[in-house]
Scaffold this motif. Sequence first.
Motif, PDB file in Angstrom:
ATOM      1  N   GLU A  88       8.432  -7.721   4.378  1.00  0.00           N
ATOM      2  CA  GLU A  88       7.451  -7.939   3.318  1.00  0.00           C
ATOM      3  C   GLU A  88       6.413  -6.816   3.285  1.00  0.00           C
ATOM      4  OE1 GLU A  88       3.671 -10.902   2.356  1.00  0.00           O
ATOM      5  OE2 GLU A  88       5.067 -11.389   3.975  1.00  0.00           O
ATOM      6  N   THR A  92       5.720  -3.670   0.470  1.00  0.00           N
ATOM      7  CA  THR A  92       4.395  -3.345  -0.066  1.00  0.00           C
ATOM      8  C   THR A  92       4.097  -1.861   0.102  1.00  0.00           C
ATOM      9  OG1 THR A  92       3.539  -5.560   0.378  1.00  0.00           O
ATOM     10  CG2 THR A  92       1.916  -3.796   0.190  1.00  0.00           C
ATOM     11  N   ASP A  93       4.463  -1.309   1.259  1.00  0.00           N
ATOM     12  CA  ASP A  93       4.226   0.111   1.526  1.00  0.00           C
ATOM     13  C   ASP A  93       4.905   1.016   0.502  1.00  0.00           C
ATOM     14  OD1 ASP A  93       2.713  -0.442   3.758  1.00  0.00           O
ATOM     15  OD2 ASP A  93       4.330  -0.081   5.192  1.00  0.00           O
ATOM     16  N   GLU A  95       6.095  -0.283  -2.802  1.00  0.00           N
ATOM     17  CA  GLU A  95       5.854  -0.712  -4.186  1.00  0.00           C
ATOM     18  C   GLU A  95       4.482  -0.297  -4.688  1.00  0.00           C
ATOM     19  OE1 GLU A  95       6.586  -4.870  -3.847  1.00  0.00           O
ATOM     20  OE2 GLU A  95       8.778  -4.624  -3.688  1.00  0.00           O
ATOM     21  N   VAL A  96       3.450  -0.436  -3.873  1.00  0.00           N
ATOM     22  CA  VAL A  96       2.101  -0.075  -4.320  1.00  0.00           C
ATOM     23  C   VAL A  96       1.985   1.434  -4.549  1.00  0.00           C
ATOM     24  CG1 VAL A  96      -0.349  -0.102  -3.728  1.00  0.00           C
ATOM     25  CG2 VAL A  96       1.074  -2.116  -3.267  1.00  0.00           C
ATOM     26  N   ALA A 418      -3.883  -5.007  -0.459  1.00  0.00           N
ATOM     27  CA  ALA A 418      -2.558  -5.600  -0.236  1.00  0.00           C
ATOM     28  C   ALA A 418      -2.345  -6.001   1.222  1.00  0.00           C
ATOM     29  CB  ALA A 418      -1.473  -4.618  -0.681  1.00  0.00           C
ATOM     30  N   HIS A 419      -2.915  -5.217   2.156  1.00  0.00           N
ATOM     31  CA  HIS A 419      -2.685  -5.462   3.583  1.00  0.00           C
ATOM     32  C   HIS A 419      -3.915  -6.029   4.286  1.00  0.00           C
ATOM     33  CE1 HIS A 419       1.293  -3.765   3.923  1.00  0.00           C
ATOM     34  NE2 HIS A 419       0.928  -2.584   3.486  1.00  0.00           N
TER      35      HIS A 419
END
Length: 438
Positions: A88, A92-93, A95-96, A418-419
Amino acid sequence: MKIAFVGAGSVVFTQGLLADLLAFPEFADVHIALHDIDQDRLATALAAARHIAQVRGAKPAITAHLERRPALDGADFVINIVQVGMGEATRTDFEVPARHGLRQTIGDTLGIGGIFRALRTFPLLRGLGADMAEVCPRAWLLNYTNPMAMNVQYLAEATGLTRVVGLCHSVYWTMRGLADLVGVPYEEIVYRSAGVNHQAWILRFEHEGVDLYPRLAELAERDPELRRRVRFDMFRRLGFYPTETSEHSCEYVPWYLRHDSEIERLRVPIGDYLDIVAANEADYERTRSALAMGEPPAVEGTMEYAPQVIHSIATGVPRTVYGNVPNHGLIPNLPATGAVEVPCLVDATGVQPTRADPLPPQLAALNRAYLSVTDLVVRAAVEDEPRHIRHAAMADPATAATLPVEAIWRLCDDMVIAHADRLQPGLRAVLASEVRPG
């Protein structure tokens, strides 16, 4: 002897390491302590470990722990294979940054992906270091978790642990591949590498006293397909071959990912690690299902360094491996506090890094840029300074080649958001509108 696995739920990797460890007859009755916070993955790792022990004819004590400290208690060796956030977080790493127009291939070492993978791993490393200092202060920590250089530097500066070495298979498999290319058995080549993890350099490559680099260059000149690999492009221009795959190597320099023409010319697979993550998840599900059905997978060794290191320290059998350790003058023309990858002698006295000559200036220049990013990420965490996250991204070669500075700050804000729950509290600030004069 007790060996603790932190992140044992990385089942496929855990299986390979255990297959290697339990192939040594001296380790037939060791204590293997498996730790993971995911109960399902931990149960799968435990079932796999019991199967491997049976196949190897070994009778180790195998324990499973959802809590870390009991797994570490009294350990002689700790193998860290944690991936904080798992698939997951990795998605994110990618897609963002992609929404901001930034391309990545692997994203686990430098770049935005590497920066934030480190920042969400550091809190775990701090806790791991504190636990080890209390319950197994003499243990060796063998780290496989990426980003390797950032994690090793952070462990040295933030935890006080001194028996730490980062292990990676890139040098070994690079030399296997080069030996095949030039048609010389791997066992007969002589080689030496030095640099930083995933961007070290093959400084010596010989067979029976003959330099094999001219043969490699001749192969590249004859074969246009070889010239369509990033590593061969770097070799042709820098004079030395890098130790990681083209997918990795293209991310650490400013020359390739920004340009459509270079991506096409060198067949750069954008987002390649997302496919690897999906494959790893599928491998885990297959392993889990096979064990549950009583049809466990074949036991196969991996030739990884950790089992060899443990065996050499435990038995005194000397070996040379490639390890990642704080520089402290090992490579004179790289920063003293950065983590470098050099040959290490291993025996009953432990892991002893060897000193290298100064790197050729063109190689040192690239490694210094890499270590500058690494140092800023570590500074961000150690000093609790969120601006250093942005400074690291600004200094990153591939990021700086692609995005204007304001976009870099906005991207860092989006990644922080996000993180956020995985970062230490002091690094969760949103700063795009804050540009301090002077």
